[in-house]
Design a protein around this motif. Structure first.
Motif, PDB file in Angstrom:
ATOM      1  N   VAL A 164      -3.817   6.803  -0.865  1.00  0.00           N
ATOM      2  CA  VAL A 164      -3.103   5.452  -1.187  1.00  0.00           C
ATOM      3  C   VAL A 164      -3.719   4.377  -2.037  1.00  0.00           C
ATOM      4  O   VAL A 164      -4.462   4.138  -2.580  1.00  0.00           O
ATOM      5  CB  VAL A 164      -3.790   4.489   0.773  1.00  0.00           C
TER       6      VAL A 164
ATOM      7  N   LYS B 277      -2.194  -2.661 -10.126  1.00  0.00           N
ATOM      8  CA  LYS B 277      -2.630  -1.153  -9.020  1.00  0.00           C
ATOM      9  C   LYS B 277      -3.872  -2.387  -8.704  1.00  0.00           C
ATOM     10  O   LYS B 277      -4.847  -2.827  -9.842  1.00  0.00           O
ATOM     11  CB  LYS B 277      -3.795  -0.305  -9.674  1.00  0.00           C
TER      12      LYS B 277
ATOM     13  N   TRP C 274       3.084  -1.276   4.270  1.00  0.00           N
ATOM     14  CA  TRP C 274       3.000   0.364   4.433  1.00  0.00           C
ATOM     15  C   TRP C 274       4.156   0.427   3.727  1.00  0.00           C
ATOM     16  O   TRP C 274       4.773   0.664   4.770  1.00  0.00           O
ATOM     17  CB  TRP C 274       2.145   0.365   5.278  1.00  0.00           C
TER      18      TRP C 274
ATOM     19  N   LEU D 217       0.417  -1.088  -0.169  1.00  0.00           N
ATOM     20  CA  LEU D 217      -0.277  -0.153   0.538  1.00  0.00           C
ATOM     21  C   LEU D 217       0.779   1.220   0.143  1.00  0.00           C
ATOM     22  O   LEU D 217       1.424   1.450   0.988  1.00  0.00           O
ATOM     23  CB  LEU D 217      -0.613  -0.028   1.125  1.00  0.00           C
TER      24      LEU D 217
ATOM     25  N   GLU E 127      -8.079   1.762  -4.844  1.00  0.00           N
ATOM     26  CA  GLU E 127      -7.116   3.484  -4.846  1.00  0.00           C
ATOM     27  C   GLU E 127      -7.773   4.575  -3.586  1.00  0.00           C
ATOM     28  O   GLU E 127      -9.107   3.944  -3.885  1.00  0.00           O
ATOM     29  CB  GLU E 127      -7.323   4.343  -6.098  1.00  0.00           C
TER      30      GLU E 127
ATOM     31  N   ARG F  90       0.815  -7.233   4.394  1.00  0.00           N
ATOM     32  CA  ARG F  90       0.212  -6.443   3.572  1.00  0.00           C
ATOM     33  C   ARG F  90       2.062  -5.146   4.128  1.00  0.00           C
ATOM     34  O   ARG F  90       2.223  -5.896   5.344  1.00  0.00           O
ATOM     35  CB  ARG F  90      -0.972  -5.518   3.828  1.00  0.00           C
TER      36      ARG F  90
ATOM     37  N   ALA G 243       3.922   3.081  -3.989  1.00  0.00           N
ATOM     38  CA  ALA G 243       3.954   1.302  -3.561  1.00  0.00           C
ATOM     39  C   ALA G 243       5.203   0.416  -4.717  1.00  0.00           C
ATOM     40  O   ALA G 243       5.870  -0.268  -4.363  1.00  0.00           O
ATOM     41  CB  ALA G 243       2.488   1.433  -4.099  1.00  0.00           C
TER      42      ALA G 243
ATOM     43  N   VAL H 259      -3.042   0.321  -3.959  1.00  0.00           N
ATOM     44  CA  VAL H 259      -2.519  -0.883  -3.379  1.00  0.00           C
ATOM     45  C   VAL H 259      -2.348  -1.665  -4.679  1.00  0.00           C
ATOM     46  O   VAL H 259      -2.977  -1.355  -5.481  1.00  0.00           O
ATOM     47  CB  VAL H 259      -3.978  -1.395  -3.015  1.00  0.00           C
TER      48      VAL H 259
ATOM     49  N   ILE I  52       1.424   5.168  -0.011  1.00  0.00           N
ATOM     50  CA  ILE I  52       1.121   6.786   0.451  1.00  0.00           C
ATOM     51  C   ILE I  52       2.288   7.521   0.182  1.00  0.00           C
ATOM     52  O   ILE I  52       2.755   7.943   0.194  1.00  0.00           O
ATOM     53  CB  ILE I  52       0.912   6.261   2.181  1.00  0.00           C
TER      54      ILE I  52
ATOM     55  N   ALA J 232      -8.251  -1.920   4.345  1.00  0.00           N
ATOM     56  CA  ALA J 232      -6.735  -2.477   3.435  1.00  0.00           C
ATOM     57  C   ALA J 232      -7.401  -3.942   4.103  1.00  0.00           C
ATOM     58  O   ALA J 232      -6.268  -4.159   3.571  1.00  0.00           O
ATOM     59  CB  ALA J 232      -5.557  -2.128   4.184  1.00  0.00           C
TER      60      ALA J 232
END
Length: 350
Positions: free
Chosen positions: A15, A24, A53, A4, A27, A51, A106, A17, A6, A44
């Motif tokens: 954000v 992608k 960040w 993710l 969003e 995951r 990302a 992902v 940011i 999320a």
């Protein structure tokens, strides 16, 4: 695993992902309060429990977000803005927007596996805030002194106060005595600037005492280095922001801009001074190098040896700074071990 990315701003966070191939998946744009961050965590979760960040390294904008995510036991890495910009420029899409920047963050985290991880702020941030506030006060005092000089010149062009020392108490007292018998707006403004210089000097000295106590407690090994006084050590501690986030002395040298840049082709190998990295940290190491070039025997011997081998003065200073980067790195590690040992003993006893 999903990443993710940011793109953090003052009023909003965007954000994006992506999966492990950089495609992608989603969003979202939301606010910057703790309630917004909790909603982000809930959103999320639909992308899976595994995951990572990735946050653009702008800690004045992302500090609350990082604190909330770390409090929820999430993994966070920080992506340097320059790296994010390079990924964005290499993409097939054009333009610049918050979703494009978040996607670049990302994908940069996917491409670079050894990015520094985020952690909660510690004493290093306190040192950085105090040192930054002191720099602001010194700059304000300099502006006040410059305005005072112009007023004094207007009142008496033949009087030239001592250079670079107008903020000293004895000089300010002498100015006060000369202004005592003068009337008018210019004299009144000059007296106001004198009072302001006294007040700023008092605040700066109080900060110096606070920084000395804090830095001596946090980094005695660093302060013991030749040429590394309290203010230089404070700048190093604050700008390093935790030496444990660097995997090696080479990574630390790359961060502070002392790692040489190769600029050669064919048979002649050469290097030049790096203009990248943290310039505040680089300036602190440069101050140590210049001081040791005058007073430290081993540093003087190194410089003489490099000059005898054909290096210019600038090239020999660059070599010394690279060596000092390793010395500073080891000193920071030693101070970190010294601080962590009592905590480990306390944890074991508990």
């Amino acid at each position: 695993m999903v990443v993710l990315g940011i793109d953090a701003h003052k009023r909003s966070h965007t954000v994006v992902v992506v999966d492990d191939n950089g495609r992608k998946l989603g969003e979202r744009t939301l606010g910057t309060t703790t309630a917004d961050h909790l909603a982000l965590l809930t959103w999320a979760e639909k992308f899976g429990s595994e995951r990572l960040w990735a946050v653009e390294d702008c800690r004045h904008l992302s500090r609350r977000l990082e604190r909330d995510l770390l409090g929820a036991a999430e993994r966070i890495v920080r992506v340097p803005p320059k790296m994010m910009a390079q990924v964005r420029d290499s993409a097939r899409s054009y333009g610049k927007s918050d979703p494009i920047d978040a996607l670049a963050v990302a994908r940069a985290a996917l491409r670079e596996p050894d990015l520094p991880t985020a952690h909660l702020d510690g004493p290093a941030r306190e040192v950085r805030l105090l040192a930054g506030h002191r720099d602001d006060l010194v700059a304000e005092r300099t502006r006040t002194v410059n305005r005072l000089r112009w007023h004094l010149h207007e009142l008496d062009p033949g009087w030239e106060p001592a250079a670079r020392s107008l903020w000293r108490p004895k000089n300010l007292s002498a100015i006060t005595e000369r202004l005592a018998g003068l009337d008018g707006l210019v004299a009144r403004l000059a007296r106001t600037h004198v009072d302001r210089c006294r007040d700023l000097t008092s605040q700066i000295r109080e900060l110096d005492r606070e920084l000395e106590l804090l830095v001596t407690r946090l980094a005695p090994t660093l302060v013991a280095l030749c040429g590394c006084a309290t203010l230089t050590a404070a700048k190093i501690i604050g700008e390093t922001a935790g030496v444990e986030r660097f995997r090696s002395r080479h990574a630390f040298a790359r961060h502070n801009g002392t790692a040489p840049v190769p600029v050669w082709s064919s048979n002649r190998h050469s290097f030049r001074l790096s203009r990248t990295g943290n310039r505040q940290l680089n300036a602190a190491i440069h101050r140590i190098a210049i001081t040791q070039a005058h007073y430290h025997p081993q540093a003087r011997e190194l410089l003489q040896r490099r000059r005898a081998g054909g290096d210019t003065k600038a090239e020999s200073i660059r070599v010394l700074k690279r060596r000092l980067s390793d010395v500073v790195y080891r000193a920071l590690l030693a101070d970190l071990d010294r601080i962590s040992q009592p905590q480990q003993v306390a944890d074991a006893a508990a």
